[in-house]
Design an enzyme around this catalytic site. Sequence first.
Site, PDB file in Angstrom:
ATOM      1  N   ARG A  68      -0.016  16.480  -4.384  1.00  0.00           N
ATOM      2  CA  ARG A  68       0.877  16.109  -5.484  1.00  0.00           C
ATOM      3  C   ARG A  68       0.810  17.116  -6.634  1.00  0.00           C
ATOM      4  O   ARG A  68       1.817  17.363  -7.300  1.00  0.00           O
ATOM      5  CB  ARG A  68       0.533  14.701  -5.981  1.00  0.00           C
ATOM      6  CG  ARG A  68       0.995  13.611  -5.020  1.00  0.00           C
ATOM      7  CD  ARG A  68       0.578  12.243  -5.472  1.00  0.00           C
ATOM      8  NE  ARG A  68       1.161  11.213  -4.629  1.00  0.00           N
ATOM      9  CZ  ARG A  68       0.844   9.924  -4.698  1.00  0.00           C
ATOM     10  NH1 ARG A  68      -0.062   9.518  -5.572  1.00  0.00           N
ATOM     11  NH2 ARG A  68       1.420   9.052  -3.901  1.00  0.00           N
ATOM     12  N   LYS A 113       2.131  -5.669   9.028  1.00  0.00           N
ATOM     13  CA  LYS A 113       2.749  -6.965   8.769  1.00  0.00           C
ATOM     14  C   LYS A 113       4.259  -6.877   8.601  1.00  0.00           C
ATOM     15  O   LYS A 113       4.771  -6.010   7.904  1.00  0.00           O
ATOM     16  CB  LYS A 113       2.148  -7.593   7.504  1.00  0.00           C
ATOM     17  CG  LYS A 113       0.680  -7.974   7.644  1.00  0.00           C
ATOM     18  CD  LYS A 113       0.187  -8.661   6.379  1.00  0.00           C
ATOM     19  CE  LYS A 113      -1.255  -9.103   6.517  1.00  0.00           C
ATOM     20  NZ  LYS A 113      -1.729  -9.796   5.298  1.00  0.00           N
ATOM     21  N   GLY A 160       5.578   3.464  -2.446  1.00  0.00           N
ATOM     22  CA  GLY A 160       6.370   2.289  -2.803  1.00  0.00           C
ATOM     23  C   GLY A 160       7.814   2.621  -3.101  1.00  0.00           C
ATOM     24  O   GLY A 160       8.723   1.862  -2.746  1.00  0.00           O
TER      25      GLY A 160
END
Length: 408
Positions: A41, A202, A385
Site C-alpha cells: 500500500r 460464509k 471492504g
Amino acid sequence: MNILRFDQLVSQCKVAGQRVFIRADLNVPQDDAGAITEDTRIRASVPCIAMALKAGAAVMVTSHLGRPTEGEFKPADSLAPVAKRLGELLGPPYENGVPLIANWTGGVTVAPGQVVMLENCRLNIGEKKNDEALARKLAALCDIYVNDAFGTAHRAEATTYGIAQFAPVACAGPLLSAEIDAITQALAHPKRPLVAIVAGSKVSTKLTILQSLASKVDRLIVGGGIANTFMLAAGLKIGKSLAEPELLDAARSVIAEMKARGEALGDASIAVPIPVDVVCAKRFADDAEATVKDAADVEDDDLILDIGPKTSAILAAQLAAAGTIVWNGPVGVFEFEAFSHGTEAIARAIAASTAFSIAGGGDTLAAIAKYGIEKDMGYISTGGGAFLEVLEGKTLPAFEILQKRATV
C-alpha cells in the site's frame, strides 16, 4: 464515472504552488515490534505523491493505521514507520523519512516542492463520524484535496468525505482513478461472458453480493464454505463441512435466478455450477489425508476442503471462454497444500485467459501472490471492504462526493 482526476489538474498546470492534501491508504501490517511486514500500500501511494511533488505542490499526506481511539495517542498508532518507509521509496531528500507532524488540524507548514506526513487521521476526534467542524478545518488546510485511498472509499469519514465537500477542489488520485476505471470495465461495461467467482467461508457475509451479481453475470462460481451451502441447497450431502443451513432458501433463490436468466436467454450454461467432485478430509489440518470424491459420495464424517479435479476442469473451461472475470475469494483451503489445487487451477485459468480480470480481497491477493500471477491479472484491487461493496452494487461514499465535486 464523471470525476475530476488529479493528473488532469497537473496537465493543466493548476498544481504548482498549491497546498495539496492527499488521503492515502497506508494501513499496512506490522509485527509485534512495529516493523512493517508488507508495504504494497505504501508503494502504491508513491505515484500520486511523486506527481504532486514534481508539479511543485506543497504536499500533505495522511492515512489511518490500525484502529486507534480518537483523541488517545499511543506509540503503536503512529505513522512513524510508514513515514520512514515512504521516505526510503521517495528517495533524496527523504531517504531518512518523510517529516511526521502531530496535532496538525490547526495548521500545517510545508513549502512547495516538499512533503510532510500528517499523523494517523483516526486520532482526530470526529474523524470516523465525519464531523462537519473537523471536515471544515481539514478543508481549510488545502487548495486541492486528493483521494487516493480506495480501501477506505466505502467509509464516509472526515478525510474521505467531509473534506471533499468543503475543499476548494476535490479530485481522485491515480490509484483511485485506476480502481474506478477497472470496476467500470468489469461491471458497468463488461465484455461478455461476465464470470464472477465469489468464495469464502460464509454465505451470510456475501449473500447480498451473490444476489446482486446474479442479475448481472453470465456465470456465478461459488467456492469454499459458500459452495458447501449451495451443494446442500442442491440436495447433496456435505458431511460435517462448514455451511449455513439457515440460508438454504437464499442459496436456492440465487440458483433459481441464474437458471431463469439462462432460460430467458436460451443459454442453459448460465447457471451456478455446483461441484461435481470435491477433496475431503476427516479433520481440518495441513497434514490431513486428502481424498478426492464425487460430490454424491461425501460421507457423514467428511470435511470438504477443496473442489476436485473434474470441477476444476469445468470451471477452467468457463474461465477460458470468459470476456470478463471478477474474482473474490479462494475456492478451497489453499493455505494447506493438499487442498490448494482447486484455487491454483482457478488462478492459473484466469492467468491464461484473454479476459479482462479484476481481483480483490485479502485472501485473493494472497493466492495471486502464492502462484505468481500478478502480471497476468488485468487489475488487482487494493480494497477489501470497498471492493465487496462495489460488487454488492452499492455507491461508495468517496465516489459519490467526488462525482458531486467534479467541476473545478
